[in-house]
Design a protein around this motif. Structure first.
Motif, PDB file in Angstrom:
ATOM      1  N   LEU A  63       0.818  -1.193   0.000  1.00 58.03           N
ATOM      2  CA  LEU A  63       0.000   0.000   0.000  1.00 58.03           C
ATOM      3  C   LEU A  63       0.861   1.256   0.000  1.00 58.03           C
ATOM      4  O   LEU A  63       1.847   1.339   0.708  1.00 58.03           O
ATOM      5  N   THR A  64       0.460   2.226  -0.791  1.00 59.00           N
ATOM      6  CA  THR A  64       1.128   3.520  -0.755  1.00 59.00           C
ATOM      7  C   THR A  64       0.356   4.500   0.107  1.00 59.00           C
ATOM      8  O   THR A  64       0.829   5.586   0.381  1.00 59.00           O
ATOM      9  N   SER A  65      -0.846   4.114   0.514  1.00 55.51           N
ATOM     10  CA  SER A  65      -1.681   4.945   1.375  1.00 55.51           C
ATOM     11  C   SER A  65      -2.277   4.062   2.443  1.00 55.51           C
ATOM     12  O   SER A  65      -2.461   2.863   2.248  1.00 55.51           O
ATOM     13  N   ARG A  66      -2.600   4.645   3.585  1.00 55.84           N
ATOM     14  CA  ARG A  66      -3.208   3.864   4.655  1.00 55.84           C
ATOM     15  C   ARG A  66      -4.635   3.492   4.300  1.00 55.84           C
ATOM     16  O   ARG A  66      -5.188   2.570   4.866  1.00 55.84           O
ATOM     17  N   ARG A  69      -9.899   2.037   0.670  1.00 50.80           N
ATOM     18  CA  ARG A  69     -11.217   2.318   0.077  1.00 50.80           C
ATOM     19  C   ARG A  69     -12.037   1.050  -0.019  1.00 50.80           C
ATOM     20  O   ARG A  69     -12.825   0.845  -0.957  1.00 50.80           O
ATOM     21  N   LEU A  70     -11.876   0.189   0.987  1.00 49.51           N
ATOM     22  CA  LEU A  70     -12.626  -1.058   1.102  1.00 49.51           C
ATOM     23  C   LEU A  70     -13.464  -1.021   2.368  1.00 49.51           C
ATOM     24  O   LEU A  70     -12.973  -0.649   3.440  1.00 49.51           O
ATOM     25  N   GLU A  97     -18.957   7.575  -3.123  1.00 51.18           N
ATOM     26  CA  GLU A  97     -17.675   8.072  -2.599  1.00 51.18           C
ATOM     27  C   GLU A  97     -16.506   7.160  -2.981  1.00 51.18           C
ATOM     28  O   GLU A  97     -15.443   7.216  -2.382  1.00 51.18           O
ATOM     29  N   ARG A  98     -16.752   6.279  -3.971  1.00 52.78           N
ATOM     30  CA  ARG A  98     -15.716   5.393  -4.517  1.00 52.78           C
ATOM     31  C   ARG A  98     -15.182   4.388  -3.496  1.00 52.78           C
ATOM     32  O   ARG A  98     -13.991   4.085  -3.465  1.00 52.78           O
ATOM     33  N   SER A 122      -7.707  -8.688   7.961  1.00 53.43           N
ATOM     34  CA  SER A 122      -6.362  -8.877   7.394  1.00 53.43           C
ATOM     35  C   SER A 122      -6.182  -8.083   6.098  1.00 53.43           C
ATOM     36  O   SER A 122      -5.062  -7.841   5.657  1.00 53.43           O
ATOM     37  N   ARG A 123      -7.288  -7.668   5.488  1.00 55.59           N
ATOM     38  CA  ARG A 123      -7.232  -6.862   4.265  1.00 55.59           C
ATOM     39  C   ARG A 123      -7.271  -5.367   4.574  1.00 55.59           C
ATOM     40  O   ARG A 123      -7.311  -4.547   3.668  1.00 55.59           O
ATOM     41  N   ARG A 124      -7.300  -5.040   5.848  1.00 57.69           N
ATOM     42  CA  ARG A 124      -7.268  -3.662   6.330  1.00 57.69           C
ATOM     43  C   ARG A 124      -8.349  -2.775   5.695  1.00 57.69           C
ATOM     44  O   ARG A 124      -8.051  -1.779   5.032  1.00 57.69           O
ATOM     45  N   PRO A 125      -9.636  -3.108   5.902  1.00 59.09           N
ATOM     46  CA  PRO A 125     -10.695  -2.243   5.372  1.00 59.09           C
ATOM     47  C   PRO A 125     -10.701  -0.899   6.093  1.00 59.09           C
ATOM     48  O   PRO A 125     -10.217  -0.772   7.221  1.00 59.09           O
ATOM     49  N   ASP A 126     -11.277   0.102   5.436  1.00 59.39           N
ATOM     50  CA  ASP A 126     -11.391   1.420   6.054  1.00 59.39           C
ATOM     51  C   ASP A 126     -12.542   1.476   7.052  1.00 59.39           C
ATOM     52  O   ASP A 126     -12.609   2.394   7.872  1.00 59.39           O
ATOM     53  N   GLY A 127     -13.448   0.527   6.977  1.00 61.07           N
ATOM     54  CA  GLY A 127     -14.565   0.483   7.908  1.00 61.07           C
ATOM     55  C   GLY A 127     -15.266  -0.857   7.841  1.00 61.07           C
ATOM     56  O   GLY A 127     -15.108  -1.616   6.877  1.00 61.07           O
TER      57      GLY A 127
END
Length: 341
Positions: A63-66, A69-70, A97-98, A122-127
């Motif tokens: 990831l290049t960003s934290r 968008r999942l 909101e993509r 483990s996929r680090r969703p945003d919410g």
């Protein structure tokens, strides 16, 4: 509403290794290549995972960003249009909101929800979006450690994990009993599945009966996992065999109520004068049954839309109301009489 208190720091691989008494490399091998690690070491690492709620990051280094968008969302079933309407509104609002939504189905099983959540985190969703407010202790610990927004839908509590959007199941059960009582039915019963939300509606039904000075209503309970075909017929048959004096039923879903109506018509029960039927959900065909089904309406689309808006606000770091009660409505149709008697 005041900002939420900061969550504890999410456990790292080093934290896990320290608790297990091994090096980070050994802990990583135990998680990803367990065949290379001694059984006793694997057991210590597994115990440390259980204690800390550690979740492997399957996206580490990619990831290049934290932000991913999942959004991870789970519902009990897709068989009921209530949940599908809610999910459609949720996904559509997030798409604007993509955000991409990954869906899970719990089949009303908290352990399945926990297993799904472990994989999703483990996929680090945003919410994360959950259906209901009842979860395993480990699910709660995982969500606390994840430090991401969590929205619980289709239920209500003044003390959610993060944010809740829904309605009080117990209040819905109270309203159902009071409707039947106001319609003149004096021997109402319950036909319901064994899932936790239907159980809490039943509790409200019982309490309203007690408040009216009525003895505890009879109920027929069946597994939510049982086949839906013929469920209404079998439930009504069991009820009338056990308590032939019953004069009304509150069903845990419109689908169940529609089956009850069909069998009641076959038995030539006089609906609604001698026997009343009240459903739950106000699903698409409720108004098309014969007679048209009285039901308790829940706006699943609104719940999904508000839930998505709440999640997006939390992702942006905004302070919002943690508990939103959207309520419900009794829809009077021809399957119950309400003539003031």
């Amino acid at each position: 509403m005041a900002p939420r208190e900061p969550r504890i720091t999410s456990p790292t691989l080093k934290d896990l290794a320290r608790l297990a008494g091994v090096s980070p490399m050994t802990a990583s091998r135990a998680l990803h290549r367990p065949e290379l690690v001694a059984e006793e070491t694997r057991a210590r690492v597994a115990q440390a995972v259980e204690q800390t709620g550690y979740v492997t990051n399957s996206l580490a280094g990619g990831l290049t960003s934290r932000q991913t968008r999942l959004v991870a969302a789970i519902v009990p079933s897709m068989a009921h249009s209530l949940f599908s309407d809610m999910l459609e509104a949720l996904v559509s609002t997030l798409e604007i909101e993509r955000y991409e939504t990954t869906l899970g189905i719990s089949r009303y099983d908290p352990d399945r929800e926990e297993a799904w959540l472990t994989t999703m985190l483990s996929r680090r969703p945003d919410g994360v979006v959950l259906t209901g407010i009842e979860h395993t202790a480990r699910t709660r610990r995982l969500l606390l450690n994840a430090q991401i927004p969590v929205v619980e839908l289709w239920d209500y509590t003044p003390h959610p994990l993060d944010v809740v959007v829904g309605f009080s199941q117990e209040d819905a059960g109270r309203a159902a009993f009071r409707h039947l009582w106001a319609c003149g039915y004096r021997r109402p019963a319950l036909l319901r599945s064994d899932d936790s939300r239907a159980s809490r509606r039943a509790l409200g039904f019982y309490r309203a009966a007690a408040e009216a000075g009525h003895r505890e209503p009879i109920e027929i309970v069946f597994p939510e996992s049982s086949p839906q075909a013929g469920r209404g017929r079998e439930a009504l048959h069991a009820l009338l065999t056990r308590a032939p004096q019953v004069d009304a039923v509150f069903c845990s879903s419109d689908a169940l109520a529609q089956g009850v109506l069909a069998h009641a018509n076959a038995l030539e029960l006089k609906i609604p004068t001698h026997f009343g039927v009240l459903g739950f959900g106000d699903q698409a065909l409720a108004a098309e049954t014969v007679p048209a089904l009285s039901t308790l309406r829940v706006d699943g689309t609104r719940i999904g839309h508000l839930g998505a808006q709440a999640l997006l606000a939390r992702i942006r770091g905004e302070t919002i109301h943690s508990a939103q009660d959207v309520g419900f409505e009794i829809i009077q149709r021809a399957s119950t009489r309400c003539d003031g008697r």
